[in-house]
Design a protein around this motif. Structure first.
Motif, PDB file in Angstrom:
ATOM      1  N   GLY A 164      -9.493   5.350  -3.165  1.00  0.00           N
ATOM      2  CA  GLY A 164      -8.514   5.873  -2.223  1.00  0.00           C
ATOM      3  C   GLY A 164      -7.451   6.750  -2.873  1.00  0.00           C
ATOM      4  O   GLY A 164      -6.842   7.586  -2.207  1.00  0.00           O
ATOM      5  N   LEU A 165      -7.218   6.576  -4.160  1.00  0.00           N
ATOM      6  CA  LEU A 165      -6.271   7.442  -4.855  1.00  0.00           C
ATOM      7  C   LEU A 165      -6.783   8.872  -4.920  1.00  0.00           C
ATOM      8  O   LEU A 165      -6.011   9.820  -4.881  1.00  0.00           O
ATOM      9  CB  LEU A 165      -6.015   6.929  -6.272  1.00  0.00           C
ATOM     10  N   LEU A 166      -8.098   9.032  -5.024  1.00  0.00           N
ATOM     11  CA  LEU A 166      -8.692  10.357  -5.158  1.00  0.00           C
ATOM     12  C   LEU A 166      -9.116  10.949  -3.817  1.00  0.00           C
ATOM     13  O   LEU A 166      -8.823  12.098  -3.517  1.00  0.00           O
ATOM     14  CB  LEU A 166      -9.907  10.279  -6.093  1.00  0.00           C
ATOM     15  N   ILE A 167      -9.834  10.181  -3.045  1.00  0.00           N
ATOM     16  CA  ILE A 167     -10.373  10.652  -1.771  1.00  0.00           C
ATOM     17  C   ILE A 167     -10.015   9.604  -0.717  1.00  0.00           C
ATOM     18  O   ILE A 167     -10.397   8.452  -0.844  1.00  0.00           O
ATOM     19  CB  ILE A 167     -11.913  10.781  -1.834  1.00  0.00           C
ATOM     20  N   ASN A 168      -9.315  10.012   0.307  1.00  0.00           N
ATOM     21  CA  ASN A 168      -8.912   9.060   1.334  1.00  0.00           C
ATOM     22  C   ASN A 168      -8.918   9.736   2.697  1.00  0.00           C
ATOM     23  O   ASN A 168      -7.872  10.086   3.219  1.00  0.00           O
ATOM     24  CB  ASN A 168      -7.537   8.486   1.011  1.00  0.00           C
ATOM     25  N   PRO A 169     -10.084   9.915   3.299  1.00  0.00           N
ATOM     26  CA  PRO A 169     -10.136  10.610   4.586  1.00  0.00           C
ATOM     27  C   PRO A 169      -9.451   9.798   5.688  1.00  0.00           C
ATOM     28  O   PRO A 169      -9.867   8.690   6.014  1.00  0.00           O
ATOM     29  CB  PRO A 169     -11.634  10.750   4.853  1.00  0.00           C
ATOM     30  N   LEU A 170      -8.376  10.361   6.214  1.00  0.00           N
ATOM     31  CA  LEU A 170      -7.602   9.761   7.304  1.00  0.00           C
ATOM     32  C   LEU A 170      -7.056   8.374   6.958  1.00  0.00           C
ATOM     33  O   LEU A 170      -6.736   7.593   7.844  1.00  0.00           O
ATOM     34  CB  LEU A 170      -8.439   9.700   8.581  1.00  0.00           C
ATOM     35  N   GLY A 171      -6.945   8.044   5.691  1.00  0.00           N
ATOM     36  CA  GLY A 171      -6.387   6.762   5.269  1.00  0.00           C
ATOM     37  C   GLY A 171      -7.307   5.578   5.509  1.00  0.00           C
ATOM     38  O   GLY A 171      -6.866   4.435   5.435  1.00  0.00           O
ATOM     39  N   ILE A 172      -8.570   5.848   5.775  1.00  0.00           N
ATOM     40  CA  ILE A 172      -9.501   4.764   6.109  1.00  0.00           C
ATOM     41  C   ILE A 172      -9.701   3.825   4.923  1.00  0.00           C
ATOM     42  O   ILE A 172      -9.704   2.607   5.083  1.00  0.00           O
ATOM     43  CB  ILE A 172     -10.847   5.338   6.590  1.00  0.00           C
ATOM     44  N   ILE A 209      -1.030  -0.415   0.430  1.00  0.00           N
ATOM     45  CA  ILE A 209       0.045  -0.077   1.370  1.00  0.00           C
ATOM     46  C   ILE A 209       0.756   1.188   0.912  1.00  0.00           C
ATOM     47  O   ILE A 209       1.052   2.078   1.730  1.00  0.00           O
ATOM     48  CB  ILE A 209       1.023  -1.266   1.519  1.00  0.00           C
ATOM     49  N   MET A 210       1.025   1.306  -0.393  1.00  0.00           N
ATOM     50  CA  MET A 210       1.667   2.526  -0.901  1.00  0.00           C
ATOM     51  C   MET A 210       0.776   3.746  -0.686  1.00  0.00           C
ATOM     52  O   MET A 210       1.265   4.816  -0.321  1.00  0.00           O
ATOM     53  CB  MET A 210       2.012   2.365  -2.382  1.00  0.00           C
ATOM     54  N   GLU A 211      -0.518   3.587  -0.911  1.00  0.00           N
ATOM     55  CA  GLU A 211      -1.444   4.701  -0.671  1.00  0.00           C
ATOM     56  C   GLU A 211      -1.424   5.134   0.790  1.00  0.00           C
ATOM     57  O   GLU A 211      -1.438   6.330   1.091  1.00  0.00           O
ATOM     58  CB  GLU A 211      -2.870   4.304  -1.038  1.00  0.00           C
ATOM     59  N   THR A 212      -1.393   4.172   1.691  1.00  0.00           N
ATOM     60  CA  THR A 212      -1.367   4.494   3.116  1.00  0.00           C
ATOM     61  C   THR A 212      -0.109   5.268   3.469  1.00  0.00           C
ATOM     62  O   THR A 212      -0.171   6.268   4.200  1.00  0.00           O
ATOM     63  CB  THR A 212      -1.451   3.202   3.948  1.00  0.00           C
ATOM     64  N   VAL A 213       1.015   4.851   2.936  1.00  0.00           N
ATOM     65  CA  VAL A 213       2.276   5.543   3.214  1.00  0.00           C
ATOM     66  C   VAL A 213       2.256   6.953   2.630  1.00  0.00           C
ATOM     67  O   VAL A 213       2.677   7.919   3.289  1.00  0.00           O
ATOM     68  CB  VAL A 213       3.469   4.719   2.670  1.00  0.00           C
ATOM     69  N   ILE A 214       1.761   7.095   1.421  1.00  0.00           N
ATOM     70  CA  ILE A 214       1.713   8.423   0.783  1.00  0.00           C
ATOM     71  C   ILE A 214       0.788   9.357   1.550  1.00  0.00           C
ATOM     72  O   ILE A 214       1.150  10.504   1.835  1.00  0.00           O
ATOM     73  CB  ILE A 214       1.277   8.294  -0.696  1.00  0.00           C
ATOM     74  N   TRP A 215      -0.412   8.883   1.904  1.00  0.00           N
ATOM     75  CA  TRP A 215      -1.338   9.744   2.638  1.00  0.00           C
ATOM     76  C   TRP A 215      -0.808  10.065   4.030  1.00  0.00           C
ATOM     77  O   TRP A 215      -1.054  11.160   4.554  1.00  0.00           O
ATOM     78  CB  TRP A 215      -2.723   9.113   2.707  1.00  0.00           C
TER      79      TRP A 215
END
Length: 89
Positions: free
Chosen positions: A31-39, A72-78
């Protein structure tokens, strides 16, 4: 003597991480590299929660909590990236 050997093997096998925690680690890493729509981050949050609930030892629970925070941090950033991209249009 045989009981002691079985006891050692049983205690070593309980130090492993659960499948849910490992899946959460993978979701956070990818998810740090590729995170389509935060899925991936959302799935990582779900797997972290299940990993916390089903943890048998402190190592597993600690990793699950760390990955919950990372996801959770990744979701907020994306989400911030997505909102800023939509605002630029």
């Amino acid at each position: 003597m045989q009981d002691k050997q079985n006891e050692v093997v049983a205690s070593n096998s309980s130090k492993k991480l659960s499948g849910f925690t490992i899946t959460s680690i993978v979701m956070a890493s990818v998810g740090l590299l590729i995170n389509p729509l935060g899925i991936l981050s959302l799935l990582g949050i779900v797997f972290s929660g299940i990993g916390i609930a089903k943890s048998n030892n402190t190592k597993d629970k600690t990793w699950a909590i760390i990955m919950l925070a990372v996801n959770i941090m990744e979701t907020v950033i994306w989400a911030a990236v997505f909102v800023s991209a939509m605002a630029a249009l």
